[in-house]
Design an enzyme around this catalytic site. Structure first.
Site, PDB file in Angstrom:
ATOM      1  N   LYS A  65      42.937  33.630  17.466  1.00  0.00           N
ATOM      2  CA  LYS A  65      43.010  32.455  18.326  1.00  0.00           C
ATOM      3  C   LYS A  65      43.212  31.212  17.466  1.00  0.00           C
ATOM      4  O   LYS A  65      43.171  31.265  16.230  1.00  0.00           O
ATOM      5  CB  LYS A  65      41.742  32.391  19.188  1.00  0.00           C
ATOM      6  N   ARG A  71      36.933  46.444  17.584  1.00  0.00           N
ATOM      7  CA  ARG A  71      35.822  45.719  18.234  1.00  0.00           C
ATOM      8  C   ARG A  71      34.628  45.615  17.276  1.00  0.00           C
ATOM      9  O   ARG A  71      33.953  44.603  17.203  1.00  0.00           O
ATOM     10  CB  ARG A  71      35.388  46.427  19.523  1.00  0.00           C
ATOM     11  N   THR A 112      30.350  38.913  20.870  1.00  0.00           N
ATOM     12  CA  THR A 112      31.028  37.761  21.484  1.00  0.00           C
ATOM     13  C   THR A 112      30.457  36.436  20.957  1.00  0.00           C
ATOM     14  O   THR A 112      31.216  35.518  20.624  1.00  0.00           O
ATOM     15  CB  THR A 112      30.866  37.825  23.027  1.00  0.00           C
ATOM     16  N   ARG A 168      33.510  37.668  13.184  1.00  0.00           N
ATOM     17  CA  ARG A 168      32.795  36.550  13.823  1.00  0.00           C
ATOM     18  C   ARG A 168      31.505  36.207  13.067  1.00  0.00           C
ATOM     19  O   ARG A 168      31.146  35.036  12.939  1.00  0.00           O
ATOM     20  CB  ARG A 168      32.497  36.905  15.282  1.00  0.00           C
ATOM     21  N   ASN A 183      35.380  31.768  18.756  1.00  0.00           N
ATOM     22  CA  ASN A 183      34.971  32.972  18.019  1.00  0.00           C
ATOM     23  C   ASN A 183      36.143  33.699  17.350  1.00  0.00           C
ATOM     24  O   ASN A 183      36.095  34.898  17.103  1.00  0.00           O
ATOM     25  CB  ASN A 183      34.136  33.894  18.913  1.00  0.00           C
ATOM     26  N   HIS A 195      40.428  37.604  19.584  1.00  0.00           N
ATOM     27  CA  HIS A 195      40.330  38.429  20.794  1.00  0.00           C
ATOM     28  C   HIS A 195      40.704  39.852  20.410  1.00  0.00           C
ATOM     29  O   HIS A 195      41.627  40.056  19.626  1.00  0.00           O
ATOM     30  CB  HIS A 195      41.304  37.936  21.880  1.00  0.00           C
TER      31      HIS A 195
END
Ligand code: IDP
Ligand code: MG
Length: 189
Positions: free
Chosen positions: A11, A116, A122, A133, A154, A157
């Site tokens: 992002k 993931r 998150t 993250r 964060n 995605h």
């Protein structure tokens, strides 16, 4: 047989903080193969399609945020998961259009789960050290983001299910932008 494809978006905060190379390196180091990659500045229609407001997602977002607020003894005033989901979706749509993002398709065994895991929770504040993250955004929290009425910044995605991975890859890439090529490591899988 176990091979999957998954969509990653680095992002705009990743670009803004000059973390592109580091983040892409992390994914390369998993052993997964990059089969598609481009820079794209999403318009409103693409952003809305990416963050579709489905009920399961809204409930999930609502529960994650509510649990964290309650654990920290902070009031959580939203009652309706769909209403909360709509709010987060609009923040997400705005954030996704803040600037260009890097879209990457990774392919390999258990790609969705592995990615993931590398991306982390998150809320970066809760993300384990060693995750993207956790390592690069740990000072970011629900408390700060929600008090400022903005999305959690964060960095990344990552698709969360095979169905979403397929939908998201088709949304961001045309078939001729996904490349099929061999790597030495392929013979082991
Ligand atoms: P994920 O990115 O870990 O899969 P999702 O639950 O799918 O997380 O939420 C999508 C994005 O929406 C998150 O990455 C985060 O940036 C943002 N988000 C989710 N919940 C909140 C919130 O309560 N406040 C601000 N942003 C949120
Ligand atoms: Mg998600």
């Amino acid at each position: 047989m176990h091979t999957e494809k998954t969509l990653i978006l680095i992002k705009h905060d990743g670009l803004a903080r000059n973390l592109l190379g580091k983040i892409i390196s992390r994914f390369e180091e998993t052993g997964l193969k990059i089969v598609g990659m481009k820079m794209i500045w999403a318009d409103e229609s693409l952003a809305k399609k990416h963050y579709v407001l489905d009920e399961t997602w809204a409930k999930n977002v609502f529960e994650k945020t509510k649990t964290t607020h309650e654990r920290e003894g902070k009031p959580f005033t939203y009652k309706d998961p769909l209403e909360f989901g709509r709010l987060i979706q609009s923040w997400n749509s705005e954030f996704l259009r803040e600037g260009p993002v890097i879209a990457v398709v990774l392919q390999g065994p258990h790609a969705i789960e592995v990615v993931r895991k590398f991306v982390g929770s998150t809320e970066p504040r809760q993300a384990a050290p060693g995750t993207i993250r956790g390592d690069f955004a740990m000072i970011e929290s629900y408390a700060i983001a929600n008090s400022k009425a903005r999305v959690l910044r964060n960095l990344v995605h990552a698709s969360d299910t095979p169905e979403n991975a397929k939908r998201e890859i088709e949304l961001w890439f045309s078939p001729n932008e996904i490349h099929n090529y061999k790597k030495e490591i392929d013979k082991y899988f």
